[in-house]
Design a protein around this motif. Structure first.
Motif, PDB file in Angstrom:
ATOM      1  N   ARG A   1     -55.548 -15.291 -36.215  1.00  0.00           N
ATOM      2  CA  ARG A   1     -56.408 -14.666 -35.247  1.00  0.00           C
ATOM      3  C   ARG A   1     -57.769 -14.663 -35.961  1.00  0.00           C
ATOM      4  O   ARG A   1     -58.979 -15.172 -35.349  1.00  0.00           O
ATOM      5  CB  ARG A   1     -55.628 -13.540 -34.689  1.00  0.00           C
ATOM      6  CG  ARG A   1     -54.533 -13.454 -33.691  1.00  0.00           C
ATOM      7  CD  ARG A   1     -55.051 -12.201 -32.881  1.00  0.00           C
ATOM      8  NE  ARG A   1     -54.179 -11.299 -34.091  1.00  0.00           N
ATOM      9  CZ  ARG A   1     -53.299 -10.402 -33.997  1.00  0.00           C
ATOM     10  NH1 ARG A   1     -51.907 -11.736 -33.680  1.00  0.00           N
ATOM     11  NH2 ARG A   1     -52.830  -9.773 -34.142  1.00  0.00           N
ATOM     12  N   VAL A   7     -58.900 -18.271 -36.475  1.00  0.00           N
ATOM     13  CA  VAL A   7     -58.766 -18.683 -35.392  1.00  0.00           C
ATOM     14  C   VAL A   7     -60.125 -18.194 -34.358  1.00  0.00           C
ATOM     15  O   VAL A   7     -61.953 -19.270 -34.206  1.00  0.00           O
ATOM     16  CB  VAL A   7     -58.571 -18.471 -33.955  1.00  0.00           C
ATOM     17  CG1 VAL A   7     -59.073 -19.636 -33.188  1.00  0.00           C
ATOM     18  CG2 VAL A   7     -57.391 -19.329 -34.726  1.00  0.00           C
ATOM     19  N   MET A   8     -60.830 -16.628 -34.340  1.00  0.00           N
ATOM     20  CA  MET A   8     -62.215 -16.134 -33.548  1.00  0.00           C
ATOM     21  C   MET A   8     -63.223 -16.950 -34.802  1.00  0.00           C
ATOM     22  O   MET A   8     -64.537 -17.044 -33.807  1.00  0.00           O
ATOM     23  CB  MET A   8     -62.205 -14.553 -34.302  1.00  0.00           C
ATOM     24  CG  MET A   8     -62.813 -13.971 -33.531  1.00  0.00           C
ATOM     25  SD  MET A   8     -63.432 -14.417 -31.255  1.00  0.00           S
ATOM     26  CE  MET A   8     -61.654 -13.388 -30.962  1.00  0.00           C
ATOM     27  N   GLN A  16     -63.344 -19.622 -35.953  1.00  0.00           N
ATOM     28  CA  GLN A  16     -63.825 -21.172 -36.338  1.00  0.00           C
ATOM     29  C   GLN A  16     -64.861 -20.833 -34.175  1.00  0.00           C
ATOM     30  O   GLN A  16     -66.209 -21.988 -34.608  1.00  0.00           O
ATOM     31  CB  GLN A  16     -62.733 -21.834 -35.643  1.00  0.00           C
ATOM     32  CG  GLN A  16     -62.295 -21.833 -37.494  1.00  0.00           C
ATOM     33  CD  GLN A  16     -59.732 -22.103 -37.219  1.00  0.00           C
ATOM     34  OE1 GLN A  16     -60.733 -22.861 -36.250  1.00  0.00           O
ATOM     35  NE2 GLN A  16     -60.338 -23.560 -38.753  1.00  0.00           N
ATOM     36  N   LYS A  17     -64.491 -20.004 -33.492  1.00  0.00           N
ATOM     37  CA  LYS A  17     -65.099 -20.250 -31.990  1.00  0.00           C
ATOM     38  C   LYS A  17     -66.761 -19.619 -32.187  1.00  0.00           C
ATOM     39  O   LYS A  17     -66.991 -20.055 -31.761  1.00  0.00           O
ATOM     40  CB  LYS A  17     -63.856 -19.076 -31.468  1.00  0.00           C
ATOM     41  CG  LYS A  17     -62.883 -19.769 -31.330  1.00  0.00           C
ATOM     42  CD  LYS A  17     -62.118 -18.965 -30.164  1.00  0.00           C
ATOM     43  CE  LYS A  17     -60.950 -19.603 -29.488  1.00  0.00           C
ATOM     44  NZ  LYS A  17     -59.944 -18.606 -28.932  1.00  0.00           N
ATOM     45  N   LEU A  35     -68.888 -22.600 -33.652  1.00  0.00           N
ATOM     46  CA  LEU A  35     -68.533 -23.820 -32.666  1.00  0.00           C
ATOM     47  C   LEU A  35     -70.145 -23.316 -31.558  1.00  0.00           C
ATOM     48  O   LEU A  35     -71.067 -23.782 -31.462  1.00  0.00           O
ATOM     49  CB  LEU A  35     -67.772 -23.681 -32.150  1.00  0.00           C
ATOM     50  CG  LEU A  35     -66.614 -24.644 -32.413  1.00  0.00           C
ATOM     51  CD1 LEU A  35     -64.880 -24.854 -31.898  1.00  0.00           C
ATOM     52  CD2 LEU A  35     -67.382 -25.896 -32.892  1.00  0.00           C
ATOM     53  N   LEU A  36     -69.495 -21.260 -30.928  1.00  0.00           N
ATOM     54  CA  LEU A  36     -70.788 -21.000 -30.189  1.00  0.00           C
ATOM     55  C   LEU A  36     -72.274 -20.861 -30.979  1.00  0.00           C
ATOM     56  O   LEU A  36     -72.880 -21.484 -30.282  1.00  0.00           O
ATOM     57  CB  LEU A  36     -69.928 -19.858 -30.004  1.00  0.00           C
ATOM     58  CG  LEU A  36     -69.239 -19.487 -29.116  1.00  0.00           C
ATOM     59  CD1 LEU A  36     -68.912 -17.954 -28.979  1.00  0.00           C
ATOM     60  CD2 LEU A  36     -69.572 -20.673 -27.082  1.00  0.00           C
TER      61      LEU A  36
END
Length: 127
Positions: free
Chosen positions: A94, A97-98, A100-101, A104-105
């Motif tokens: 988790r 993934v966080m 990476q998000k 991207l933001l």
């Protein structure tokens, strides 16, 4: 005078109430408290119905009840270690993934602002 049986009962009851209080204060989630509450209840039942513990240990082939208890504690410890490892791996996934998000933001924000993204000090190029 305190007997061993009474002391074990008090200890299990204290631990049971402590876990409930930690859940109430939101210091421990119920998801993790279930194992502790179950262990406390089993300990209380074993203290109250100690003859059943002797019978079960002899059915399982243990000559001494203490060996059965140590085997049970070891088995539960190994199981809890495995469960905690699974939870740790899920949390690690988790977090990855966080991260990476978020990256991207940040890239999208830089694109919208018309700036070229700068490499973060925290990024190491691995992981």
């Amino acid at each position: 005078m305190l007997t061993t049986k009474f002391l074990a009962f008090l200890l299990a009851l204290f631990l049971f109430l402590l876990v409930i209080e930690l859940v109430r204060r939101e210091k421990l989630t119920f998801k993790y408290a279930v194992g502790w509450l179950t262990a406390c209840l089993i300990a209380i039942i074993a203290v109250v119905f100690d003859q059943a513990l002797y019978t079960i240990s002899s059915w399982c082939g243990f000559e001494l009840t203490s060996n059965f208890i140590f085997f049970g504690i070891l088995s539960v410890s190994v199981f809890l270690g495995l469960v905690m490892t699974i939870f740790l791996c899920q949390q690690d996934n988790r977090n990855r993934v966080m991260a990476q998000k978020i990256a991207l933001l940040e890239l999208e924000i830089h694109k919208l602002q018309g700036k070229s993204p700068k490499p973060s000090k925290e990024s190491h190029g691995y992981g």
